[in-house]
Scaffold this active site. Structure first.
Site, PDB file in Angstrom:
ATOM      1  N   TYR A 114      53.051  53.495  45.877  1.00 43.18           N
ATOM      2  CA  TYR A 114      53.886  52.335  45.453  1.00 43.18           C
ATOM      3  C   TYR A 114      53.040  51.233  45.610  1.00 43.18           C
ATOM      4  CZ  TYR A 114      57.353  48.637  45.787  1.00 43.18           C
ATOM      5  OH  TYR A 114      57.932  47.554  45.506  1.00 43.18           O
ATOM      6  N   ILE A 133      67.752  44.042  43.067  1.00 42.74           N
ATOM      7  CA  ILE A 133      67.106  42.407  42.537  1.00 42.74           C
ATOM      8  C   ILE A 133      67.289  42.531  41.122  1.00 42.74           C
ATOM      9  CG2 ILE A 133      64.850  41.678  42.237  1.00 42.74           C
ATOM     10  CD1 ILE A 133      64.014  42.751  44.682  1.00 42.74           C
ATOM     11  N   ASN A 144      61.303  44.792  35.956  1.00 43.06           N
ATOM     12  CA  ASN A 144      61.721  44.822  37.520  1.00 43.06           C
ATOM     13  C   ASN A 144      61.934  46.101  37.847  1.00 43.06           C
ATOM     14  OD1 ASN A 144      63.711  43.849  39.750  1.00 43.06           O
ATOM     15  ND2 ASN A 144      64.630  45.473  38.485  1.00 43.06           N
ATOM     16  N   ASP A 184      64.761  54.633  29.761  1.00 42.85           N
ATOM     17  CA  ASP A 184      63.669  54.855  30.599  1.00 42.85           C
ATOM     18  C   ASP A 184      62.397  54.009  30.475  1.00 42.85           C
ATOM     19  OD1 ASP A 184      61.534  55.911  32.156  1.00 42.85           O
ATOM     20  OD2 ASP A 184      62.222  57.909  32.031  1.00 42.85           O
ATOM     21  N   VAL A 185      62.098  53.057  31.262  1.00 50.79           N
ATOM     22  CA  VAL A 185      60.796  52.166  30.754  1.00 50.79           C
ATOM     23  C   VAL A 185      59.616  52.942  30.812  1.00 50.79           C
ATOM     24  CG1 VAL A 185      62.221  50.043  31.883  1.00 50.79           C
ATOM     25  CG2 VAL A 185      60.470  51.697  33.199  1.00 50.79           C
ATOM     26  N   SER A 192      54.860  43.251  44.763  1.00 53.04           N
ATOM     27  CA  SER A 192      55.460  43.355  45.944  1.00 53.04           C
ATOM     28  C   SER A 192      54.591  42.572  47.020  1.00 53.04           C
ATOM     29  CB  SER A 192      55.655  44.757  46.468  1.00 53.04           C
ATOM     30  OG  SER A 192      55.956  44.879  47.629  1.00 53.04           O
ATOM     31  N   LYS A 196      52.074  48.499  42.797  1.00 54.77           N
ATOM     32  CA  LYS A 196      52.300  46.978  42.567  1.00 54.77           C
ATOM     33  C   LYS A 196      51.299  46.265  42.614  1.00 54.77           C
ATOM     34  CE  LYS A 196      56.717  47.656  42.201  1.00 54.77           C
ATOM     35  NZ  LYS A 196      57.401  47.074  41.020  1.00 54.77           N
ATOM     36  N   ASP A 230      68.767  49.979  32.079  1.00 55.27           N
ATOM     37  CA  ASP A 230      68.767  50.748  33.263  1.00 55.27           C
ATOM     38  C   ASP A 230      68.592  52.180  32.804  1.00 55.27           C
ATOM     39  OD1 ASP A 230      68.694  52.007  36.075  1.00 55.27           O
ATOM     40  OD2 ASP A 230      68.944  49.948  36.448  1.00 55.27           O
ATOM     41  N   PRO A 246      58.010  39.856  46.178  1.00 56.42           N
ATOM     42  CA  PRO A 246      58.907  39.476  47.116  1.00 56.42           C
ATOM     43  C   PRO A 246      58.773  40.260  48.374  1.00 56.42           C
ATOM     44  CG  PRO A 246      59.848  40.875  45.128  1.00 56.42           C
ATOM     45  CD  PRO A 246      58.220  40.936  45.071  1.00 56.42           C
TER      46      PRO A 246
HETATM   47  N1  LIG Z   1      63.696  45.171  47.644  1.00 60.94           N
HETATM   48  C1  LIG Z   1      62.494  45.029  48.240  1.00 60.94           C
HETATM   49  O1  LIG Z   1      62.357  44.995  49.334  1.00 60.94           O
HETATM   50  C2  LIG Z   1      61.467  44.759  47.208  1.00 60.94           C
HETATM   51  C3  LIG Z   1      60.133  44.160  47.689  1.00 60.94           C
HETATM   52  C4  LIG Z   1      59.386  43.887  46.935  1.00 60.94           C
HETATM   53  C5  LIG Z   1      59.215  44.234  45.613  1.00 60.94           C
HETATM   54  N2  LIG Z   1      60.389  44.887  45.104  1.00 60.94           N
HETATM   55  C6  LIG Z   1      60.263  45.015  43.576  1.00 60.94           C
HETATM   56  O2  LIG Z   1      61.475  44.690  43.102  1.00 60.94           O
HETATM   57  C7  LIG Z   1      61.922  45.540  42.049  1.00 60.94           C
HETATM   58  C8  LIG Z   1      63.602  45.861  42.405  1.00 60.94           C
HETATM   59  O3  LIG Z   1      63.666  46.425  43.517  1.00 60.94           O
HETATM   60  P1  LIG Z   1      65.332  46.790  44.116  1.00 60.94           P
HETATM   61  O4  LIG Z   1      64.916  46.685  45.647  1.00 60.94           O
HETATM   62  O5  LIG Z   1      66.221  46.148  43.459  1.00 60.94           O
HETATM   63  O6  LIG Z   1      64.728  48.375  43.922  1.00 60.94           O
HETATM   64  P2  LIG Z   1      66.076  49.489  43.410  1.00 60.94           P
HETATM   65  O7  LIG Z   1      65.333  50.685  43.820  1.00 60.94           O
HETATM   66  O8  LIG Z   1      67.282  49.315  44.170  1.00 60.94           O
HETATM   67  O9  LIG Z   1      66.156  49.603  41.791  1.00 60.94           O
HETATM   68  C9  LIG Z   1      65.375  49.720  41.036  1.00 60.94           C
HETATM   69  C10 LIG Z   1      66.273  49.825  39.726  1.00 60.94           C
HETATM   70  O10 LIG Z   1      65.084  50.409  38.504  1.00 60.94           O
HETATM   71  C11 LIG Z   1      65.892  51.413  37.985  1.00 60.94           C
HETATM   72  N3  LIG Z   1      64.815  52.175  37.447  1.00 60.94           N
HETATM   73  C12 LIG Z   1      64.191  53.209  38.328  1.00 60.94           C
HETATM   74  N4  LIG Z   1      63.450  53.982  37.318  1.00 60.94           N
HETATM   75  C13 LIG Z   1      63.550  53.614  36.134  1.00 60.94           C
HETATM   76  C14 LIG Z   1      63.260  53.818  34.865  1.00 60.94           C
HETATM   77  N5  LIG Z   1      62.377  54.921  34.444  1.00 60.94           N
HETATM   78  N6  LIG Z   1      63.769  53.238  33.700  1.00 60.94           N
HETATM   79  C15 LIG Z   1      64.677  52.219  33.734  1.00 60.94           C
HETATM   80  N7  LIG Z   1      65.111  51.986  35.093  1.00 60.94           N
HETATM   81  C16 LIG Z   1      64.584  52.424  36.187  1.00 60.94           C
HETATM   82  C17 LIG Z   1      66.844  52.000  38.804  1.00 60.94           C
HETATM   83  O11 LIG Z   1      67.912  52.914  38.331  1.00 60.94           O
HETATM   84  C18 LIG Z   1      67.494  50.907  39.647  1.00 60.94           C
HETATM   85  O12 LIG Z   1      68.573  50.534  38.804  1.00 60.94           O
HETATM   86  C19 LIG Z   1      60.960  46.737  42.076  1.00 60.94           C
HETATM   87  O13 LIG Z   1      60.092  46.280  41.089  1.00 60.94           O
HETATM   88  C20 LIG Z   1      60.501  46.756  43.304  1.00 60.94           C
HETATM   89  O14 LIG Z   1      59.422  47.307  43.464  1.00 60.94           O
HETATM   90  C21 LIG Z   1      61.416  45.144  45.780  1.00 60.94           C
END
Ligand SMILES: NC(=O)c1ccc[n+]([C@@H]2O[C@H](COP(=O)([O-])OP(=O)(O)OC[C@H]3O[C@@H](n4cnc5c(N)ncnc54)[C@H](O)[C@@H]3O)[C@@H](O)[C@H]2O)c1
Length: 255
Positions: free
Chosen positions: A161, A24, A93, A66-67, A148, A165, A43, A191
């Site tokens: 998780y 996302i 994100n 690292d956030v 979420s 959220k 990232d 989402p």
């Molecule tokens: N995909 C879904 O179904 C969904 C649904 C609801 C909410 N979300 C939320 O949307 C966001 C993105 O989801 P996604 O599906 O792309 O997730 P993903 O796991 O594919 O991507 C997460 C990204 O965050 C990065 N990341 C993880 N830890 C980190 C850190 N400590 N510092 C910096 N970067 C870090 C990862 O390297 C990755 O690039 C998240 O917050 C997730 O909770 C996703």
């Protein structure tokens, strides 16, 4: 506001998108560049950030950080300011999400719980804290946090998780009040289950069919479905909308 006006409004505006190395976050970074923003792709690894930023051209900057850790995030801010000179939009994100195995809560180790909280909750706090001087100084600063739909559904299998959220919803409201006086809006997007290019072993074909059956709109949600809400919340037209969590889930839940 027309797309052209939106494009103009975005000109010279700078957005920071955390966790933008895939999924996302990458889709959001891509769309913000398309709208005319300059975008910092943050990232965990330089490789992930560069893969996305490299595909977006001169308006994107790859930043490794690292956030959950304040010092690297402060260093990231220095790099971003050195390159773009300002920050107008922060999209929190980054989260531990696609790598999480689903399991009964009794099987979640305390160390795993703590890591999810450190990234998904503290990471948002750190991001807001580090960039708040820039957002306050911006003409219309924007924070957009990723919550979420799992919070509304109380989805089982990843209590840490869902707890993390849920925290985002409360933090979004409190931050909206703390930053509103500086003209900064703070909102969240929740989402529904969203398909990205990242495979998720825990989501089976049967799960997908069940998810679609539960939605009012009968198709699989993709990252592109989030971009309209994201553009609105990042842009000038949402200036009187703050503290809200906008659910984008095809009508899975109504809050
Ligand atoms: N995909 C879904 O179904 C969904 C649904 C609801 C909410 N979300 C939320 O949307 C966001 C993105 O989801 P996604 O599906 O792309 O997730 P993903 O796991 O594919 O991507 C997460 C990204 O965050 C990065 N990341 C993880 N830890 C980190 C850190 N400590 N510092 C910096 N970067 C870090 C990862 O390297 C990755 O690039 C998240 O917050 C997730 O909770 C996703």
């Amino acid at each position: 506001m027309s797309n052209a006006e939106n494009g103009q409004a975005a000109a010279n505006r700078v957005a920071v998108v955390t966790g933008a190395g895939q999924g996302i976050g990458a889709a959001v970074a891509r769309d913000l560049v398309k709208q005319g923003y300059q975008v910092a792709v943050v990232d965990l690894t330089a490789e992930a950030a560069e893969r996305v930023a490299g595909s977006l051209g001169e308006h994107a900057l790859a930043v490794e950080a690292d956030v959950s850790d304040e010092q690297p995030m402060a260093a990231a801010r220095e790099r971003i300011l050195a390159r773009f000179g300002r920050v107008d939009v922060l999209v929190n994100n980054a989260a531990i999400f696609s790598t999480l195995a689903m399991k009964p809560f009794e099987e979640i180790e305390v160390s795993e719980w703590d890591r999810v909280m450190a990234v998904n909750v503290r990471g948002v706090f750190v991001g807001c804290r580090v960039f708040s001087p820039d957002l306050r100084a911006a003409e219309h600063g924007r924070i957009i946090n990723l919550s979420s739909g799992a919070v509304l559904l109380g989805r089982p299998g990843y209590l840490h998780y869902v707890a993390s959220k849920s925290a985002i919803v409360g933090m979004t409201r409190s931050l909206a009040r703390e930053l509103g006086g500086s003209g900064v809006t703070v909102n969240a997007i929740a989402p529904g289950s969203t398909e990205t290019e990242v495979p998720r072993a825990t989501v089976t074909a049967a799960d997908v069919a069940n998810i679609i059956a539960g939605q009012a709109i009968k198709r699989r949600q993709t990252a592109d479905d989030l971009l309209g809400a994201m553009a609105f919340l990042a842009g000038p037209d949402s200036g009187f909308v703050t503290g809200q969590t906008i659910v984008v889930d095809g009508g899975m839940s109504f809050n």
